[in-house]
Design a protein around this motif. Sequence first.
Motif, mmCIF file in Angstrom:
data_model
loop_
_atom_site.group_PDB
_atom_site.id
_atom_site.type_symbol
_atom_site.label_atom_id
_atom_site.label_comp_id
_atom_site.label_asym_id
_atom_site.label_seq_id
_atom_site.Cartn_x
_atom_site.Cartn_y
_atom_site.Cartn_z
ATOM 1 N N THR A 241 1.083 -0.765 -0.445
ATOM 2 C CA THR A 241 0.165 -0.339 -0.138
ATOM 3 C C THR A 241 0.953 1.332 0.208
ATOM 4 O O THR A 241 0.303 2.214 0.840
ATOM 5 C CB THR A 241 -1.112 -0.352 1.096
ATOM 6 N N ASP A 242 1.534 1.426 -0.750
ATOM 7 C CA ASP A 242 2.721 2.502 -1.110
ATOM 8 C C ASP A 242 1.724 3.758 -0.952
ATOM 9 O O ASP A 242 1.017 3.849 -1.863
ATOM 10 C CB ASP A 242 3.383 2.508 -2.511
ATOM 11 N N GLY A 243 2.364 4.565 -0.973
ATOM 12 C CA GLY A 243 1.643 6.162 -0.931
ATOM 13 C C GLY A 243 1.891 6.856 -1.933
ATOM 14 O O GLY A 243 0.799 6.718 -2.395
ATOM 15 N N ILE A 244 3.002 7.500 -2.530
ATOM 16 C CA ILE A 244 2.600 7.945 -3.613
ATOM 17 C C ILE A 244 4.102 7.652 -4.714
ATOM 18 O O ILE A 244 4.965 7.197 -4.031
ATOM 19 C CB ILE A 244 3.194 9.651 -3.631
ATOM 20 N N ASN A 245 3.734 7.404 -5.706
ATOM 21 C CA ASN A 245 4.564 6.356 -6.846
ATOM 22 C C ASN A 245 4.953 6.967 -7.857
ATOM 23 O O ASN A 245 4.258 7.138 -8.796
ATOM 24 C CB ASN A 245 4.315 5.421 -6.704
ATOM 25 N N PRO A 246 5.889 8.031 -7.883
ATOM 26 C CA PRO A 246 5.876 9.281 -8.568
ATOM 27 C C PRO A 246 7.056 7.931 -10.275
ATOM 28 O O PRO A 246 7.948 7.295 -9.739
ATOM 29 C CB PRO A 246 7.086 10.063 -8.517
ATOM 30 N N ASP A 247 6.226 7.845 -11.277
ATOM 31 C CA ASP A 247 7.120 7.214 -11.968
ATOM 32 C C ASP A 247 7.389 7.425 -13.327
ATOM 33 O O ASP A 247 5.904 7.496 -13.762
ATOM 34 C CB ASP A 247 5.711 5.547 -12.140
ATOM 35 N N SER A 248 8.332 6.714 -14.095
ATOM 36 C CA SER A 248 8.884 8.279 -15.029
ATOM 37 C C SER A 248 7.980 8.963 -15.256
ATOM 38 O O SER A 248 7.723 9.315 -16.151
ATOM 39 C CB SER A 248 8.225 6.515 -16.418
ATOM 40 N N CYS A 249 8.060 10.143 -14.445
ATOM 41 C CA CYS A 249 7.422 11.107 -14.552
ATOM 42 C C CYS A 249 8.101 12.316 -13.938
ATOM 43 O O CYS A 249 10.115 12.156 -13.473
ATOM 44 C CB CYS A 249 6.750 11.262 -13.338
ATOM 45 N N THR A 250 8.324 13.679 -14.945
ATOM 46 C CA THR A 250 9.111 14.913 -14.704
ATOM 47 C C THR A 250 8.718 15.416 -14.481
ATOM 48 O O THR A 250 7.302 15.942 -14.099
ATOM 49 C CB THR A 250 9.723 15.058 -16.633
ATOM 50 N N ASN A 251 9.691 16.213 -13.741
ATOM 51 C CA ASN A 251 8.929 17.775 -13.494
ATOM 52 C C ASN A 251 8.110 17.544 -11.594
ATOM 53 O O ASN A 251 6.723 18.313 -12.749
ATOM 54 C CB ASN A 251 8.538 18.899 -14.386
ATOM 55 N N THR A 252 7.960 16.736 -10.804
ATOM 56 C CA THR A 252 7.069 16.469 -9.804
ATOM 57 C C THR A 252 7.201 16.866 -8.260
ATOM 58 O O THR A 252 8.193 17.410 -8.394
ATOM 59 C CB THR A 252 6.522 15.311 -9.647
ATOM 60 N N ARG A 253 5.934 17.256 -7.929
ATOM 61 C CA ARG A 253 6.355 18.243 -6.840
ATOM 62 C C ARG A 253 5.156 17.883 -5.608
ATOM 63 O O ARG A 253 3.919 17.946 -5.994
ATOM 64 C CB ARG A 253 5.651 19.896 -6.753
ATOM 65 N N ILE A 254 5.706 17.053 -4.187
ATOM 66 C CA ILE A 254 4.819 16.014 -3.350
ATOM 67 C C ILE A 254 5.412 16.966 -2.162
ATOM 68 O O ILE A 254 6.429 17.362 -1.933
ATOM 69 C CB ILE A 254 5.348 14.753 -3.119
ATOM 70 N N GLN A 255 4.485 17.767 -1.478
ATOM 71 C CA GLN A 255 4.602 17.851 -0.165
ATOM 72 C C GLN A 255 3.797 18.039 0.992
ATOM 73 O O GLN A 255 2.428 18.443 0.306
ATOM 74 C CB GLN A 255 4.880 19.742 -0.589
ATOM 75 N N ASP A 256 4.164 18.545 2.075
ATOM 76 C CA ASP A 256 2.425 18.347 3.246
ATOM 77 C C ASP A 256 1.308 17.704 3.321
ATOM 78 O O ASP A 256 0.313 17.473 3.148
ATOM 79 C CB ASP A 256 1.538 19.863 2.460
ATOM 80 N N CYS A 257 2.291 16.105 3.023
ATOM 81 C CA CYS A 257 1.660 14.803 3.157
ATOM 82 C C CYS A 257 1.904 14.486 4.576
ATOM 83 O O CYS A 257 2.809 14.686 4.642
ATOM 84 C CB CYS A 257 1.162 14.223 1.716
ATOM 85 N N TYR A 258 1.030 13.925 4.903
ATOM 86 C CA TYR A 258 1.279 13.037 5.870
ATOM 87 C C TYR A 258 0.509 11.418 5.134
ATOM 88 O O TYR A 258 -0.128 11.471 5.300
ATOM 89 C CB TYR A 258 0.329 12.963 7.356
ATOM 90 N N ILE A 259 1.387 10.838 5.540
ATOM 91 C CA ILE A 259 1.231 9.441 5.529
ATOM 92 C C ILE A 259 1.589 8.233 6.270
ATOM 93 O O ILE A 259 2.881 7.977 7.394
ATOM 94 C CB ILE A 259 2.315 9.043 4.194
ATOM 95 N N VAL A 260 0.300 6.779 6.176
ATOM 96 C CA VAL A 260 0.609 5.945 7.542
ATOM 97 C C VAL A 260 0.394 4.643 6.284
ATOM 98 O O VAL A 260 -0.538 4.333 5.431
ATOM 99 C CB VAL A 260 -0.438 5.475 8.395
ATOM 100 N N SER A 261 1.503 4.338 6.177
ATOM 101 C CA SER A 261 1.392 3.029 5.085
ATOM 102 C C SER A 261 1.515 1.566 5.300
ATOM 103 O O SER A 261 3.009 1.447 6.223
ATOM 104 C CB SER A 261 2.476 2.913 3.860
ATOM 105 N N GLY A 262 1.487 0.556 5.078
ATOM 106 C CA GLY A 262 2.172 -0.855 4.922
ATOM 107 C C GLY A 262 3.577 -0.711 3.761
ATOM 108 O O GLY A 262 3.615 -2.131 3.529
#
Length: 484
Positions: A241-262
């Motif tokens: 149960t991955d949280g966020i998976n950018p995959d073969s992506c360009t120019n990405t911003r991930i911010q201000d997130c709260y993640i509880v994951s398996g």
Amino acid sequence: MEVSRNPKPSKIIGRLILIAVLVVVSCSREVVGRRGHNGWRSFDYSAISCRRYTASLTDFGGVGDGVTLNTDAFRTAVDFLSGFGPEGGSMLYVPPGKWLTGSFNLTSHFTLFLDQDAVILASQDENDYPVIEPLPSYGRGRDTEGGRFISLIFGTNLTDVIITGNNGTLDGQGKLWWDKFHNGTLNYTRPYLIEIMYSENIQISNITLLNSPSWNVHPVYSSDIIIEGITIIAPTRSPNTDGINPDSCTNTRIQDCYIVSGDDCIAVKSGWDEYGIAFGMPTKQLVIRRVTCISPTSAMIALGSEMSGGIEDVRAEDILAIDTESAVRIKTGVGRGGYVKDIYVRRVTMKTMKYVFWMTGNYGSHPDDKYDPNAFPVIENINYRDMVAENVTMAGRLEGISGDPFTGICISNVTIEMGQHAKRLPWNCTDISGVSSGVVPQPCGLLPDQGPEKVTSCDFPTETLPIENVEVQTCACRHKLRMV
């Protein structure tokens, strides 16, 4: 009202009739007021694009009782609203209620907005998820050979698509899928909650994602992506149960997130072995900041293991990890090929960790037996600085590949407080090279201390990436509380 440039007469009539009957109302950048009049309500939201038209899911027959299946309502709504793309775009408003649905696709110049009391419930019937081809950079599904169930919310070849709200919820109801995974009864790879492919100008913000069957958010083969202000929660023993998976992506911003994951809170990927090498699309220009992660069995940020298309220019800062197996983990192995380079991490706080630094060159999972045993990955220029950790079992486990060492590792100004059950040797290093400065406990001999004058080494880039300069705007919308 003109709604398309060259519409067919039948479409004009149908659209005008539907506009007259349904609630399709004007939206603008101007705030009308917190409370409207004559049955109208105003709300504002932050977005990369504002929309001119809005409709409610109930206008298309949606029933929010948690039992009625709303797949047709979602699909019909998106199909209808797609016609307004050239006329200022459209938004589908999901009102308070529990909206059971199977998979549905998004469209361009479109916003899916979840009210704070709206819950989209994912159907647990496999028949509500069409089977699609495996990703070309993977060659097969992640759970099984062959195809994969389409994601709950899916989009491909889109421009300007937004999923947002005022903290409404997507509930994947994943236990049924987790049990099938553990029991070996899956016919295809499990669906994700959100997957956007071959697209640009994407925003996913201000929503809560619960109990995904597998990965939560998966942008792939896409660019110009903003993911911010989202909460992701899954049981810490739920599989993949991955949280966020950018995959073969360009120019990405991930911010201000709260993640509880398996699994990994954020996993950066770019394809699997020979399929990823052939596809050749790296993930690059990635910014990660102000993220809180809890994942007792996995990493705060993982680079790989599927990284055969390459990963470069990743910048992570101001991150908190609590009860998490490792901070930034590099996962690769012989047969992967590709590279992980130019990685910059700073200002990380960690509480109760198994490992702070973990690099693995013996991660042996392969899609099939056709991988090239001579495809060695390149791992170089990996920088960590300004980090503190407490209650740690092992400071560093850095394992390169014999004949293919990981090079250019730099660790500076890091204080690690070992826990009561810490390993006798805090560092284990093989087939790596680099330097350290101001690190406690002192690293292994393969990372020689450069002295206090070098404590400012492992520099973080000063120039900004294009995605850092993208600003969201305040959009406002009046929405009718009931049909007329």
